[in-house]
Motif scaffolding. Sequence first.
Motif, PDB file in Angstrom:
ATOM      1  N   PHE A 106       1.134  -1.351   0.613  1.00 57.54           N
ATOM      2  CA  PHE A 106      -0.092  -0.274  -0.107  1.00 57.54           C
ATOM      3  C   PHE A 106       0.756   0.934   0.067  1.00 57.54           C
ATOM      4  O   PHE A 106       0.759   1.852  -1.281  1.00 57.54           O
ATOM      5  CB  PHE A 106      -0.784   0.100   0.955  1.00 57.54           C
ATOM      6  N   MET A 107       1.775   1.253   1.048  1.00 57.73           N
ATOM      7  CA  MET A 107       2.363   2.431   1.050  1.00 57.73           C
ATOM      8  C   MET A 107       3.274   2.821  -0.373  1.00 57.73           C
ATOM      9  O   MET A 107       4.054   3.624  -0.435  1.00 57.73           O
ATOM     10  CB  MET A 107       3.378   2.799   2.411  1.00 57.73           C
ATOM     11  N   VAL A 108       3.678   2.001  -1.091  1.00 55.87           N
ATOM     12  CA  VAL A 108       4.436   1.801  -2.527  1.00 55.87           C
ATOM     13  C   VAL A 108       3.700   2.139  -3.466  1.00 55.87           C
ATOM     14  O   VAL A 108       4.346   3.624  -4.409  1.00 55.87           O
ATOM     15  CB  VAL A 108       5.349   0.615  -3.031  1.00 55.87           C
ATOM     16  N   SER A 109       2.977   1.710  -3.373  1.00 57.92           N
ATOM     17  CA  SER A 109       1.593   1.882  -4.538  1.00 57.92           C
ATOM     18  C   SER A 109       0.696   3.315  -3.826  1.00 57.92           C
ATOM     19  O   SER A 109       0.513   4.250  -5.105  1.00 57.92           O
ATOM     20  CB  SER A 109       0.136   1.237  -3.762  1.00 57.92           C
ATOM     21  N   VAL A 110       1.147   4.435  -3.297  1.00 55.73           N
ATOM     22  CA  VAL A 110       0.518   5.772  -2.747  1.00 55.73           C
ATOM     23  C   VAL A 110       1.634   6.535  -2.266  1.00 55.73           C
ATOM     24  O   VAL A 110       1.969   8.140  -2.599  1.00 55.73           O
ATOM     25  CB  VAL A 110       0.582   6.053  -0.849  1.00 55.73           C
ATOM     26  N   GLY A 111       3.186   6.045  -2.891  1.00 57.10           N
ATOM     27  CA  GLY A 111       4.657   6.375  -3.202  1.00 57.10           C
ATOM     28  C   GLY A 111       4.993   7.638  -1.586  1.00 57.10           C
ATOM     29  O   GLY A 111       6.015   7.785  -1.742  1.00 57.10           O
ATOM     30  N   ILE A 112       4.799   6.245  -0.923  1.00 60.07           N
ATOM     31  CA  ILE A 112       5.169   7.058   0.330  1.00 60.07           C
ATOM     32  C   ILE A 112       6.320   6.123   1.187  1.00 60.07           C
ATOM     33  O   ILE A 112       7.501   6.460   2.081  1.00 60.07           O
ATOM     34  CB  ILE A 112       4.589   7.610   1.997  1.00 60.07           C
ATOM     35  N   LEU A 113       6.651   5.489   0.251  1.00 57.92           N
ATOM     36  CA  LEU A 113       7.404   3.957   0.246  1.00 57.92           C
ATOM     37  C   LEU A 113       8.142   4.245  -1.360  1.00 57.92           C
ATOM     38  O   LEU A 113       7.732   4.113  -2.079  1.00 57.92           O
ATOM     39  CB  LEU A 113       7.440   3.032   1.280  1.00 57.92           C
ATOM     40  N   GLN A 114       9.482   3.182  -1.417  1.00 56.64           N
ATOM     41  CA  GLN A 114      10.099   3.475  -2.577  1.00 56.64           C
ATOM     42  C   GLN A 114      11.086   2.362  -2.880  1.00 56.64           C
ATOM     43  O   GLN A 114      11.698   1.985  -1.430  1.00 56.64           O
ATOM     44  CB  GLN A 114      10.752   4.513  -2.960  1.00 56.64           C
ATOM     45  N   ARG A 115      10.022   0.656  -3.237  1.00 59.55           N
ATOM     46  CA  ARG A 115      10.745  -0.087  -3.424  1.00 59.55           C
ATOM     47  C   ARG A 115      11.868  -0.296  -3.906  1.00 59.55           C
ATOM     48  O   ARG A 115      12.255  -0.114  -5.125  1.00 59.55           O
ATOM     49  CB  ARG A 115      10.039  -1.434  -3.668  1.00 59.55           C
ATOM     50  N   LYS A 116      13.443  -0.243  -3.457  1.00 60.04           N
ATOM     51  CA  LYS A 116      14.881  -0.403  -4.612  1.00 60.04           C
ATOM     52  C   LYS A 116      14.846  -1.464  -4.863  1.00 60.04           C
ATOM     53  O   LYS A 116      15.333  -1.381  -6.266  1.00 60.04           O
ATOM     54  CB  LYS A 116      15.774  -0.100  -3.170  1.00 60.04           C
ATOM     55  N   SER A 117      14.534  -2.827  -3.896  1.00 62.05           N
ATOM     56  CA  SER A 117      15.317  -4.413  -4.768  1.00 62.05           C
ATOM     57  C   SER A 117      14.192  -4.602  -3.757  1.00 62.05           C
ATOM     58  O   SER A 117      13.522  -4.428  -2.905  1.00 62.05           O
ATOM     59  CB  SER A 117      16.194  -3.748  -4.581  1.00 62.05           C
ATOM     60  N   LYS A 118      13.875  -5.668  -3.793  1.00 60.91           N
ATOM     61  CA  LYS A 118      13.768  -7.225  -2.935  1.00 60.91           C
ATOM     62  C   LYS A 118      13.853  -6.944  -0.922  1.00 60.91           C
ATOM     63  O   LYS A 118      14.873  -6.863  -1.286  1.00 60.91           O
ATOM     64  CB  LYS A 118      13.591  -8.503  -3.197  1.00 60.91           C
ATOM     65  N   ASN A 119      12.671  -6.802  -0.882  1.00 66.29           N
ATOM     66  CA  ASN A 119      12.607  -6.681   0.825  1.00 66.29           C
ATOM     67  C   ASN A 119      13.704  -4.740   1.368  1.00 66.29           C
ATOM     68  O   ASN A 119      13.607  -4.782   2.498  1.00 66.29           O
ATOM     69  CB  ASN A 119      13.035  -7.610   1.985  1.00 66.29           C
ATOM     70  N   VAL A 120      14.248  -4.171  -0.006  1.00 65.98           N
ATOM     71  CA  VAL A 120      14.524  -3.394   0.417  1.00 65.98           C
ATOM     72  C   VAL A 120      14.170  -1.736  -0.135  1.00 65.98           C
ATOM     73  O   VAL A 120      13.698  -1.523  -0.755  1.00 65.98           O
ATOM     74  CB  VAL A 120      16.327  -2.941  -0.242  1.00 65.98           C
ATOM     75  N   TYR A 121      13.287  -1.239   0.796  1.00 68.40           N
ATOM     76  CA  TYR A 121      12.317  -0.007   0.682  1.00 68.40           C
ATOM     77  C   TYR A 121      13.724   1.488   1.913  1.00 68.40           C
ATOM     78  O   TYR A 121      14.023   1.123   2.234  1.00 68.40           O
ATOM     79  CB  TYR A 121      11.643   0.003   1.656  1.00 68.40           C
ATOM     80  N   VAL A 122      13.089   2.835   0.987  1.00 71.69           N
ATOM     81  CA  VAL A 122      13.627   3.979   0.895  1.00 71.69           C
ATOM     82  C   VAL A 122      12.150   4.952   1.914  1.00 71.69           C
ATOM     83  O   VAL A 122      11.053   4.529   0.363  1.00 71.69           O
ATOM     84  CB  VAL A 122      14.183   4.673   0.566  1.00 71.69           C
ATOM     85  N   GLN A 123      12.295   5.435   2.258  1.00 69.42           N
ATOM     86  CA  GLN A 123      11.697   6.799   2.148  1.00 69.42           C
ATOM     87  C   GLN A 123      10.825   7.636   1.279  1.00 69.42           C
ATOM     88  O   GLN A 123      12.418   8.388   1.749  1.00 69.42           O
ATOM     89  CB  GLN A 123      11.039   7.116   3.733  1.00 69.42           C
ATOM     90  N   THR A 124      10.408   8.140   1.515  1.00 70.33           N
ATOM     91  CA  THR A 124       9.936   9.246   0.002  1.00 70.33           C
ATOM     92  C   THR A 124       9.660  10.779   0.749  1.00 70.33           C
ATOM     93  O   THR A 124       8.923   9.962   2.189  1.00 70.33           O
ATOM     94  CB  THR A 124       9.206   9.449  -1.159  1.00 70.33           C
ATOM     95  N   GLU A 125       9.683  11.467   0.412  1.00 70.75           N
ATOM     96  CA  GLU A 125       9.151  13.300   1.146  1.00 70.75           C
ATOM     97  C   GLU A 125       7.728  13.178   1.246  1.00 70.75           C
ATOM     98  O   GLU A 125       7.249  14.350   1.429  1.00 70.75           O
ATOM     99  CB  GLU A 125      10.650  14.366   0.363  1.00 70.75           C
ATOM    100  N   LYS A 126       6.806  12.435  -0.027  1.00 66.31           N
ATOM    101  CA  LYS A 126       5.613  13.021   0.483  1.00 66.31           C
ATOM    102  C   LYS A 126       5.269  12.257   1.375  1.00 66.31           C
ATOM    103  O   LYS A 126       5.468  11.375   2.223  1.00 66.31           O
ATOM    104  CB  LYS A 126       5.204  12.104  -0.921  1.00 66.31           C
ATOM    105  N   ALA A 127       3.735  13.261   1.792  1.00 67.92           N
ATOM    106  CA  ALA A 127       3.479  12.765   3.147  1.00 67.92           C
ATOM    107  C   ALA A 127       1.348  13.401   2.655  1.00 67.92           C
ATOM    108  O   ALA A 127       1.526  13.533   1.400  1.00 67.92           O
ATOM    109  CB  ALA A 127       3.210  14.506   3.830  1.00 67.92           C
ATOM    110  N   LEU A 128       1.385  12.405   2.835  1.00 65.93           N
ATOM    111  CA  LEU A 128      -0.489  11.710   2.987  1.00 65.93           C
ATOM    112  C   LEU A 128      -1.720  12.694   3.559  1.00 65.93           C
ATOM    113  O   LEU A 128      -1.476  12.666   5.223  1.00 65.93           O
ATOM    114  CB  LEU A 128      -0.704  10.702   3.364  1.00 65.93           C
ATOM    115  N   ILE A 129      -2.003  13.829   2.907  1.00 60.55           N
ATOM    116  CA  ILE A 129      -2.724  14.631   3.711  1.00 60.55           C
ATOM    117  C   ILE A 129      -3.479  14.732   3.346  1.00 60.55           C
ATOM    118  O   ILE A 129      -4.548  14.441   2.271  1.00 60.55           O
ATOM    119  CB  ILE A 129      -1.951  16.167   3.214  1.00 60.55           C
ATOM    120  N   GLY A 130      -5.180  14.530   4.357  1.00 66.13           N
ATOM    121  CA  GLY A 130      -6.445  14.773   4.528  1.00 66.13           C
ATOM    122  C   GLY A 130      -6.898  15.918   5.097  1.00 66.13           C
ATOM    123  O   GLY A 130      -6.285  16.534   5.930  1.00 66.13           O
TER     124      GLY A 130
END
Length: 277
Positions: free
Chosen positions: A160-184
């Motif tokens: 879910f977090m990859v799909s909305v852009g607040i996490l980026q999948r670099k490779s298998k089981n390796v993730y980095v946070q993005t600067e994007k924030a979810l604001i409602g």
Amino acid sequence: MKPLTEYRDYRRCMQDFYDERKRTCSFTWREFARLAGFTSPTYLKLVCEGKSSLSELGIERVASAMNLGGFESAYFRHLVRYNQAKDDEAKKNAFASMKDIADANKIRVVDGDAFTYFESWKNPVLRELVAMMPGATPEAVAEMCWQPVTADDVRKSLDFMVSVGILQRKSKNVYVQTEKALIGNSDVMPLVLRSMHREMAGFAQKSIDAFEPQERDISGVTMGIDREAYEQIVRELDSCRRKIVAIANMSKEPSQVYRLNLQMFPLSKNTKQKGEE
């Protein structure tokens, strides 16, 4: 009339339907009521003005009168339940149903992503944790959480977090946070944030017995204040929170996820207010 899934108020939706029909033909509240099977010619007008509500049967009748079919009829049903809910849990469940219906039909709901993110403690915690554990399997990540969570929960949250852009999948089981924030921006967000605060407050209560004092910090002060002092304290708490976030962001090698609750609430009624017992 805008797409149904963009509405957060069923009364506004009904009013827009009425206004649009009236612009194109000699449509009246009497005709709208007749189409919906109501004997009172002004009943739906009163509903749109917030002076009356729809029953379960009334929901179906109005949906039919508005020619809502398929998923739109189901969405409208839950929209009415969302607006007429008596408590947060019922309101939250109704919005979740609205979002599920929209997702199933590949339609995005306004504030839906932010609602999903803040709906559970898992998303914010796992977002922090996976950044500390590059290459770790979902099973390994799940084992690092003090609160119960399954490997499948971890996978779903990360996807879910990859799909909305607040996490980026670099490779298998390796993730980095993005600067994007979810604001409602709608009334949905206070609702789901209240739910999150209740959940986190419950964890804080359990931490008193679950962790040694050197691993957690819990303190408080009971005080008598006026409104001016209250507002000044709230400003100080907000400033303190921002400073703490800045300190956390300077961590060179984060190794553990913590939650900080800032809580200030009344323990008595206001003695200056007239007419109270």
